[in-house]
Design a protein around this motif. Structure first.
Motif, short mmCIF file in Angstrom:
data_model
loop_
_atom_site.label_atom_id
_atom_site.label_comp_id
_atom_site.label_asym_id
_atom_site.label_seq_id
_atom_site.Cartn_x
_atom_site.Cartn_y
_atom_site.Cartn_z
N VAL A 133 0.92 -1.32 0.00
CA VAL A 133 0.13 0.03 -0.03
C VAL A 133 0.88 1.16 -0.14
N SER A 134 0.85 2.30 -0.90
CA SER A 134 1.59 3.36 -1.03
C SER A 134 0.76 4.42 -1.18
N VAL A 135 1.24 5.47 -0.59
CA VAL A 135 0.55 6.95 -1.22
C VAL A 135 1.51 7.56 -2.41
N LEU A 136 0.69 8.00 -3.19
CA LEU A 136 1.33 8.38 -4.74
C LEU A 136 1.25 10.10 -4.65
N ASP A 137 2.39 10.33 -5.30
CA ASP A 137 2.80 11.75 -5.46
C ASP A 137 2.32 12.08 -6.96
N LYS A 138 2.41 13.51 -7.15
CA LYS A 138 1.91 13.93 -8.43
C LYS A 138 2.88 13.55 -9.29
N GLY A 139 2.29 13.15 -10.60
CA GLY A 139 3.27 12.72 -11.74
C GLY A 139 2.44 11.83 -12.57
N VAL A 140 3.33 10.77 -12.93
CA VAL A 140 2.40 10.10 -14.40
C VAL A 140 2.50 8.51 -13.94
N ILE A 141 1.62 7.66 -14.17
CA ILE A 141 1.38 6.35 -13.90
C ILE A 141 1.70 5.97 -15.50
N LYS A 142 2.76 4.98 -15.36
CA LYS A 142 3.22 4.27 -16.72
C LYS A 142 2.62 3.01 -16.76
N VAL A 143 2.12 2.82 -18.03
CA VAL A 143 1.59 1.45 -18.08
C VAL A 143 1.96 0.74 -19.27
N GLU A 144 2.35 -0.66 -19.19
CA GLU A 144 2.89 -1.25 -20.37
C GLU A 144 1.95 -2.48 -20.51
N GLY A 145 1.47 -2.56 -21.91
CA GLY A 145 0.42 -3.69 -22.08
C GLY A 145 -0.13 -3.33 -23.46
N LYS A 156 -9.24 9.89 -24.30
CA LYS A 156 -8.09 10.12 -25.12
C LYS A 156 -7.47 11.38 -25.02
N ASP A 157 -8.50 12.35 -24.20
CA ASP A 157 -7.99 13.54 -23.71
C ASP A 157 -7.33 13.43 -22.41
N VAL A 158 -7.04 12.33 -21.83
CA VAL A 158 -6.44 12.21 -20.50
C VAL A 158 -5.14 11.39 -20.56
N VAL A 159 -5.07 10.58 -21.53
CA VAL A 159 -4.19 9.46 -21.47
C VAL A 159 -3.44 9.65 -22.85
N THR A 160 -2.21 9.49 -22.83
CA THR A 160 -1.31 9.48 -23.98
C THR A 160 -0.24 8.01 -24.17
N LYS A 161 -0.18 7.86 -25.45
CA LYS A 161 0.61 6.78 -25.78
C LYS A 161 1.83 7.16 -26.33
N ALA A 162 3.16 6.80 -25.58
CA ALA A 162 4.44 7.25 -25.83
C ALA A 162 4.87 6.46 -27.12
N GLN A 163 5.96 6.95 -27.88
CA GLN A 163 6.72 6.10 -28.77
C GLN A 163 7.46 4.56 -28.27
N ASP A 164 7.47 4.71 -26.93
CA ASP A 164 7.93 3.47 -26.14
C ASP A 164 7.19 2.45 -26.10
N GLY A 165 5.69 2.69 -26.28
CA GLY A 165 4.61 1.55 -26.29
C GLY A 165 3.92 1.83 -24.83
N LYS A 166 4.39 2.64 -23.92
CA LYS A 166 3.70 2.70 -22.66
C LYS A 166 2.80 3.73 -22.71
N TRP A 167 1.90 3.66 -21.89
CA TRP A 167 0.50 4.46 -21.81
C TRP A 167 0.86 5.44 -20.79
N TYR A 168 0.37 6.59 -20.61
CA TYR A 168 0.74 7.63 -19.57
C TYR A 168 -0.55 8.33 -19.14
N PHE A 169 -0.64 8.08 -17.68
CA PHE A 169 -1.77 8.61 -17.22
C PHE A 169 -1.34 9.75 -16.04
N PRO A 170 -1.79 10.99 -16.51
CA PRO A 170 -1.07 11.91 -15.40
C PRO A 170 -2.06 11.92 -14.26
#
Length: 92
Positions: free
Chosen positions: A39-51, A60-74
């Motif tokens: 269990v962890s408290v999270l700081d401001k930043g991005v959640i990076k998801v691979e899958g 689509k206005d919230v989530v971005t997909k980078a060239q490395d194939g990861k999805w970024y959720f601020p």
């Protein structure tokens, strides 16, 4: 592993993923399949998801997909629980 990212407004993600990296208050850390319970408290930043994810058009206005194939959720912060190969993020 299964990942759910929930904000006060909506469910951002509910899917099987390969890995997730989160901005913990003591630094960024990654979780893979069969990660130890945490269990962890999270700081401001991005959640990076691979899958292989299918993101609904309304997110689509919230989530971005980078060239490395990861999805970024601020996020502005939140809480994470990882248990039994399921991670739940309550994000601001």
């Amino acid at each position: 592993m299964y990942l759910e990212i929930v904000s006060p407004e909506r469910v951002l993600l509910s899917a099987e993923v390969n890995s997730v990296t989160v901005p913990g208050i003591d630094g960024e850390f990654q979780m893979l399949n069969n990660h130890a319970p945490i269990v962890s408290v999270l700081d401001k930043g991005v959640i990076k998801v691979e899958g292989n994810l299918e993101i609904p058009k309304e997110l689509k206005d919230v989530v971005t997909k980078a060239q490395d194939g990861k999805w970024y959720f601020p996020i502005k912060g939140g809480v994470l629980e990882m248990k039994n190969n399921k991670a739940i993020v309550l994000a601001d």
